[in-house]
Write a protein that holds these residues in place. Structure first.
Motif, PDB file in Angstrom:
ATOM      1  N   ILE A  31       6.071   5.444  -0.054  1.00 37.62           N
ATOM      2  CA  ILE A  31       6.205   4.008  -0.310  1.00 37.62           C
ATOM      3  C   ILE A  31       5.803   3.203   0.918  1.00 37.62           C
ATOM      4  O   ILE A  31       6.189   3.532   2.034  1.00 37.62           O
ATOM      5  CB  ILE A  31       7.651   3.645  -0.714  1.00 37.62           C
ATOM      6  CG1 ILE A  31       8.005   4.267  -2.063  1.00 37.62           C
ATOM      7  CG2 ILE A  31       7.835   2.133  -0.789  1.00 37.62           C
ATOM      8  CD1 ILE A  31       9.402   3.941  -2.538  1.00 37.62           C
ATOM      9  N   ASP A  32       5.021   2.161   0.679  1.00 39.35           N
ATOM     10  CA  ASP A  32       4.703   1.173   1.706  1.00 39.35           C
ATOM     11  C   ASP A  32       5.589  -0.036   1.426  1.00 39.35           C
ATOM     12  O   ASP A  32       5.290  -0.854   0.549  1.00 39.35           O
ATOM     13  CB  ASP A  32       3.218   0.793   1.632  1.00 39.35           C
ATOM     14  CG  ASP A  32       2.792  -0.149   2.748  1.00 39.35           C
ATOM     15  OD1 ASP A  32       3.649  -0.879   3.265  1.00 39.35           O
ATOM     16  OD2 ASP A  32       1.596  -0.166   3.082  1.00 39.35           O
ATOM     17  N   GLN A  33       6.698  -0.153   2.145  1.00 40.43           N
ATOM     18  CA  GLN A  33       7.669  -1.216   1.877  1.00 40.43           C
ATOM     19  C   GLN A  33       7.070  -2.594   2.107  1.00 40.43           C
ATOM     20  O   GLN A  33       7.382  -3.549   1.383  1.00 40.43           O
ATOM     21  CB  GLN A  33       8.905  -1.030   2.770  1.00 40.43           C
ATOM     22  CG  GLN A  33       9.696   0.232   2.481  1.00 40.43           C
ATOM     23  CD  GLN A  33      10.518   0.110   1.202  1.00 40.43           C
ATOM     24  OE1 GLN A  33      10.509  -0.904   0.528  1.00 40.43           O
ATOM     25  NE2 GLN A  33      11.233   1.188   0.878  1.00 40.43           N
ATOM     26  N   LYS A  34       6.201  -2.705   3.117  1.00 38.78           N
ATOM     27  CA  LYS A  34       5.619  -4.010   3.431  1.00 38.78           C
ATOM     28  C   LYS A  34       4.721  -4.503   2.311  1.00 38.78           C
ATOM     29  O   LYS A  34       4.761  -5.674   1.921  1.00 38.78           O
ATOM     30  CB  LYS A  34       4.836  -3.915   4.742  1.00 38.78           C
ATOM     31  CG  LYS A  34       4.296  -5.248   5.222  1.00 38.78           C
ATOM     32  CD  LYS A  34       3.602  -5.094   6.566  1.00 38.78           C
ATOM     33  CE  LYS A  34       3.059  -6.435   7.057  1.00 38.78           C
ATOM     34  NZ  LYS A  34       2.373  -6.291   8.380  1.00 38.78           N
ATOM     35  N   LYS A  63       1.656  -0.509  -7.853  1.00 39.73           N
ATOM     36  CA  LYS A  63       2.160  -1.700  -7.168  1.00 39.73           C
ATOM     37  C   LYS A  63       3.579  -2.022  -7.631  1.00 39.73           C
ATOM     38  O   LYS A  63       4.046  -1.530  -8.641  1.00 39.73           O
ATOM     39  CB  LYS A  63       1.240  -2.894  -7.426  1.00 39.73           C
ATOM     40  CG  LYS A  63      -0.174  -2.711  -6.888  1.00 39.73           C
ATOM     41  CD  LYS A  63      -1.024  -3.936  -7.172  1.00 39.73           C
ATOM     42  CE  LYS A  63      -2.446  -3.758  -6.620  1.00 39.73           C
ATOM     43  NZ  LYS A  63      -3.302  -4.942  -6.903  1.00 39.73           N
ATOM     44  N   HIS A  64       4.246  -2.870  -6.851  1.00 40.57           N
ATOM     45  CA  HIS A  64       5.568  -3.398  -7.188  1.00 40.57           C
ATOM     46  C   HIS A  64       6.616  -2.292  -7.311  1.00 40.57           C
ATOM     47  O   HIS A  64       7.459  -2.315  -8.209  1.00 40.57           O
ATOM     48  CB  HIS A  64       5.514  -4.218  -8.486  1.00 40.57           C
ATOM     49  CG  HIS A  64       4.392  -5.214  -8.526  1.00 40.57           C
ATOM     50  ND1 HIS A  64       4.270  -6.240  -7.613  1.00 40.57           N
ATOM     51  CD2 HIS A  64       3.309  -5.313  -9.345  1.00 40.57           C
ATOM     52  CE1 HIS A  64       3.180  -6.942  -7.884  1.00 40.57           C
ATOM     53  NE2 HIS A  64       2.573  -6.405  -8.914  1.00 40.57           N
ATOM     54  N   GLN A 105       9.529  -0.294  -4.924  1.00 36.42           N
ATOM     55  CA  GLN A 105      10.203  -0.333  -3.635  1.00 36.42           C
ATOM     56  C   GLN A 105      11.263   0.748  -3.483  1.00 36.42           C
ATOM     57  O   GLN A 105      11.641   1.085  -2.364  1.00 36.42           O
ATOM     58  CB  GLN A 105      10.860  -1.704  -3.429  1.00 36.42           C
ATOM     59  CG  GLN A 105       9.873  -2.882  -3.478  1.00 36.42           C
ATOM     60  CD  GLN A 105      10.556  -4.200  -3.214  1.00 36.42           C
ATOM     61  OE1 GLN A 105      11.128  -4.408  -2.151  1.00 36.42           O
ATOM     62  NE2 GLN A 105      10.513  -5.101  -4.183  1.00 36.42           N
ATOM     63  N   HIS A 106      11.742   1.313  -4.588  1.00 37.41           N
ATOM     64  CA  HIS A 106      12.835   2.280  -4.524  1.00 37.41           C
ATOM     65  C   HIS A 106      12.284   3.698  -4.568  1.00 37.41           C
ATOM     66  O   HIS A 106      11.458   4.032  -5.417  1.00 37.41           O
ATOM     67  CB  HIS A 106      13.799   2.055  -5.696  1.00 37.41           C
ATOM     68  CG  HIS A 106      15.138   2.701  -5.480  1.00 37.41           C
ATOM     69  ND1 HIS A 106      15.334   4.054  -5.606  1.00 37.41           N
ATOM     70  CD2 HIS A 106      16.333   2.172  -5.140  1.00 37.41           C
ATOM     71  CE1 HIS A 106      16.596   4.334  -5.358  1.00 37.41           C
ATOM     72  NE2 HIS A 106      17.233   3.211  -5.066  1.00 37.41           N
ATOM     73  N   SER A 107      12.756   4.548  -3.657  1.00 38.64           N
ATOM     74  CA  SER A 107      12.213   5.900  -3.536  1.00 38.64           C
ATOM     75  C   SER A 107      12.467   6.737  -4.795  1.00 38.64           C
ATOM     76  O   SER A 107      11.619   7.545  -5.188  1.00 38.64           O
ATOM     77  CB  SER A 107      12.815   6.600  -2.324  1.00 38.64           C
ATOM     78  OG  SER A 107      14.232   6.651  -2.420  1.00 38.64           O
ATOM     79  N   LYS A 162       4.788  -3.251  -0.754  1.00 39.75           N
ATOM     80  CA  LYS A 162       5.469  -3.012  -2.032  1.00 39.75           C
ATOM     81  C   LYS A 162       4.604  -2.156  -2.958  1.00 39.75           C
ATOM     82  O   LYS A 162       4.401  -2.476  -4.136  1.00 39.75           O
ATOM     83  CB  LYS A 162       5.840  -4.335  -2.709  1.00 39.75           C
ATOM     84  CG  LYS A 162       6.825  -5.176  -1.908  1.00 39.75           C
ATOM     85  CD  LYS A 162       7.173  -6.459  -2.620  1.00 39.75           C
ATOM     86  CE  LYS A 162       8.149  -7.289  -1.788  1.00 39.75           C
ATOM     87  NZ  LYS A 162       8.489  -8.568  -2.448  1.00 39.75           N
ATOM     88  N   LYS A 163       4.090  -1.055  -2.368  1.00 39.90           N
ATOM     89  CA  LYS A 163       3.231  -0.151  -3.130  1.00 39.90           C
ATOM     90  C   LYS A 163       3.695   1.276  -2.921  1.00 39.90           C
ATOM     91  O   LYS A 163       4.402   1.579  -1.962  1.00 39.90           O
ATOM     92  CB  LYS A 163       1.779  -0.259  -2.664  1.00 39.90           C
ATOM     93  CG  LYS A 163       1.097  -1.562  -3.012  1.00 39.90           C
ATOM     94  CD  LYS A 163      -0.330  -1.516  -2.531  1.00 39.90           C
ATOM     95  CE  LYS A 163      -1.063  -2.800  -2.874  1.00 39.90           C
ATOM     96  NZ  LYS A 163      -2.456  -2.770  -2.384  1.00 39.90           N
TER      97      LYS A 163
END
Length: 205
Positions: free
Chosen positions: A146-149, A175-176, A178-180, A151-152
């Motif tokens: 996950i790329d938190q910045k 896209k969109h 955020q949760h692992s 959101k992908k």
């Protein structure tokens, strides 16, 4: 599959000369606007280059690996812009061309991270006496990052036979997310879809 063709080989805007790849990617005035905004090291380069291969060789001698990656992706975006103008009558700005290119680079690197993690997992698994599936079965490993910045998330899937040899691999991004836990579930779903599409019926996940 439907393909759109153009009947004329003249430049689509000015119409007075035959179009070439190097014109679209380097010589065109609107292309110069893109390069001027994108890469400071080539702002003052001559636009008279008429051989694309020689131009790329010169760029490779002067630019770093990361800069060349951006140049290659911008060239791709410029060609897509050209097609979009011809077939959809839509001409994007220099900023949009550059943003699209940099976004594609980010997505590619995100997917590469997943593949590298999957390869590392495979190596560790073999070192820990990776347990092979039964004869006629395939074993599927999947992972997500996950790329938190941005959101992908990136997805990586590897399918191996009973000898541990890779039969196929797959990368994807969503896209969109955020949760692992959601990312892991979506990666598993992608793995199951891939097995279904390839006709693998006896599968160990």
């Amino acid at each position: 599959m439907t393909k759109k063709l153009v009947e004329s080989d003249l430049r689509p805007i000015y119409k007075e000369q035959k179009e070439s790849v190097v014109h679209v990617l380097w010589q065109f005035a609107a292309t110069n606007d893109v390069w001027f905004e994108a890469c400071s090291k080539i702002k003052k380069w001559s636009t008279c280059e008429d051989n694309l291969l020689k131009l790329i060789e010169k760029l490779m001698q002067k630019l770093s690996k990361e800069e060349m990656e951006e140049v290659a992706m911008i060239m791709r975006s410029l060609w897509l812009r050209r097609n979009q103008f011809i077939f959809e009558n839509n001409f994007t700005s220099p900023g949009q061309v550059i943003s699209a290119a940099r976004e594609q680079i980010r997505e590619f690197k995100l997917a590469q991270t997943v593949v590298e993690k999957s390869c590392l997992s495979r190596t560790i698994g073999r070192q820990m006496r990776w347990k092979k599936p039964n004869r006629g079965q395939v074993k599927v490993n999947w992972d997500a990052t996950i790329d938190q910045k941005q959101k992908k998330m990136g997805i990586g899937v590897v399918i191996r036979d009973e000898m541990g040899e890779a039969l196929t691999t797959c990368c994807d991004q969503k896209k969109h997310v955020q949760h692992s836990a959601i990312a892991e579930c979506m990666a598993l779903w992608k793995a199951m879809e891939l097995c279904r599409d390839l006709g693998f019926l006896r599968v160990v996940f």
